[in-house]
Design an enzyme around this catalytic site. Structure first.
Site, short mmCIF file in Angstrom:
data_model
loop_
_atom_site.label_atom_id
_atom_site.label_comp_id
_atom_site.label_asym_id
_atom_site.label_seq_id
_atom_site.Cartn_x
_atom_site.Cartn_y
_atom_site.Cartn_z
N LYS A 9 0.85 -1.19 0.00
CA LYS A 9 0.00 0.00 0.00
C LYS A 9 0.89 1.24 0.00
O LYS A 9 2.06 1.20 0.39
CB LYS A 9 -0.94 0.03 1.21
CG LYS A 9 -0.25 0.02 2.59
CD LYS A 9 0.24 1.37 3.08
CE LYS A 9 0.87 1.28 4.48
NZ LYS A 9 1.63 2.49 4.84
N PRO A 98 10.04 -4.74 1.55
CA PRO A 98 11.02 -4.59 2.63
C PRO A 98 10.36 -4.39 3.99
O PRO A 98 9.27 -3.80 4.08
CB PRO A 98 11.80 -3.34 2.22
CG PRO A 98 10.82 -2.54 1.42
CD PRO A 98 9.98 -3.55 0.68
N MET A 99 11.01 -4.87 5.04
CA MET A 99 10.54 -4.60 6.39
C MET A 99 10.91 -3.16 6.75
O MET A 99 11.96 -2.67 6.37
CB MET A 99 11.17 -5.58 7.38
CG MET A 99 10.75 -7.02 7.15
SD MET A 99 11.56 -8.19 8.28
CE MET A 99 10.86 -7.68 9.85
N GLY A 101 9.54 -0.49 5.66
CA GLY A 101 9.55 0.32 4.44
C GLY A 101 8.37 1.25 4.29
O GLY A 101 8.35 2.09 3.40
N GLY A 102 7.33 1.07 5.12
CA GLY A 102 6.14 1.91 4.98
C GLY A 102 5.18 1.44 3.91
O GLY A 102 4.25 2.16 3.54
N LEU A 103 5.39 0.22 3.41
CA LEU A 103 4.51 -0.33 2.37
C LEU A 103 3.48 -1.29 2.93
O LEU A 103 2.68 -1.85 2.18
CB LEU A 103 5.35 -1.05 1.30
CG LEU A 103 6.35 -0.17 0.55
CD1 LEU A 103 7.19 -1.02 -0.42
CD2 LEU A 103 5.65 0.95 -0.21
N ASP A 140 -3.09 -1.10 10.49
CA ASP A 140 -3.21 -1.10 9.03
C ASP A 140 -3.85 -2.38 8.49
O ASP A 140 -4.16 -2.44 7.29
CB ASP A 140 -1.84 -0.93 8.37
CG ASP A 140 -1.29 0.48 8.50
OD1 ASP A 140 -2.04 1.36 8.96
OD2 ASP A 140 -0.12 0.69 8.14
#
EC number: 2.7.1.148
Length: 282
Positions: A9, A98-99, A101-103, A140
């Site tokens: 996301k 990635p850990m 990473g904000g995704l 989230d």
């Protein structure tokens, strides 16, 4: 063996509007999915066992959100008499996100497990029930469970479906991991951005209140954004470390990707308002 998307996301904007007495921050943010992410491979078992076949370095299996989500669904479905006898699963993951990473990688993994096992085990929990379970795993998780782009308020749990433009994005990871508390505990983080309606916010230029802190504390993030901003509107997603630039066409995004410096791990993906996970269920 069944295969399940676990999409990334983006936070197209993120504003911190306050801080509660319990320390959690209230916010307004716009979530959109990407047609890019991890893939979970799930094979149902008949002996009631949950096995994660691809451990994550530095994370005990029982602490992994994948295992926690599976055990939580098993517990709640069993207590309500909706878990078929012997339900279990072997789960493996192809990790692309990635850990730190904000995704939303970990939250997306948890949501995919809840949705997939509810389907495979035929538990019959509703999306509302799954989202409620997801919230106990992370703020989230519900948006990934519900599977539609959303405007989020509260601590991220109050969701309103929206349909922002589905643009193309160049997403770049600058090679650092940013634990969320590092950003939220910074005394200089803006915590009083005025609340606005979604209609007003969609008409304004998007930004992220966490970006100034991430750029100040992590020179890699600052360098990545400085490079991206030469080509297109760009900003931080979540609390970082990933940054993204938006484009109207895939070809424009890929032209910039070809010029990415070697120290940036970058990819191009399309923003989508319906999660690839939920497309799988249609």
């Amino acid at each position: 063996m069944t295969h399940w998307p676990s999409p990334a996301k983006l936070n197209l904007f993120l504003y911190i509007t306050g801080q509660r007495a319990d320390g959690y921050h209230t916010l307004q943010t716009l979530f959109q999915f990407l047609d890019y992410g991890d893939t979970l491979h799930i094979e149902p078992r008949r002996d009631g066992e949950i096995h994660l076949l691809t451990p994550v370095n530095g994370v005990e299996n029982e602490d992994n959100l994948i295992v926690r989500a599976a055990r939580l669904l098993m517990k709640i479905a069993s207590e309500s008499g909706r878990l078929p006898a012997g339900s279990g699963a072997d789960i493996s993951i192809e990790k692309r996100l990635p850990m730190g990473g904000g995704l939303g990688g970990g939250s997306s993994n948890a949501a995919t497990v809840l949705v997939a096992l509810n389907h495979l085990w035929q538990c019959g929990l509703s999306i509302d029930e799954l989202a409620t379970l997801g919230l106990t795993l992370g703020a989230d998780v519900p948006v990934f469970v519900r599977g539609h782009a959303a405007f989020a308020e509260g601590v991220g749990e109050i969701l309103t479906p929206v349909n922002p433009p589905e643009k193309w994005y160049l997403v770049a990871h600058p090679g650092v991991s940013i634990p969320t508390p590092v950003i939220f505990k910074d005394p200089q983080l803006p915590r009083n951005t005025p609340k606005r309606s979604i209609d007003t916010l969609l008409k304004c230029e998007f930004s992220n209140d966490c970006e100034v802190i991430a750029r100040k504390r992590f020179r890699e993030v600052d360098a990545a954004l400085s490079w991206l901003l030469e080509y297109a509107p760009s900003r931080l997603t979540g609390t970082g470390a990933c940054v993204f630039a938006e484009f109207d066409t895939e070809s424009c995004a890929r032209q910039v990707l070809e010029q990415a410096p070697e120290w940036l791990n970058a990819f191009v993906a399309k923003g989508v308002n319906l999660s690839p996970l939920h497309r799988e269920l249609l």
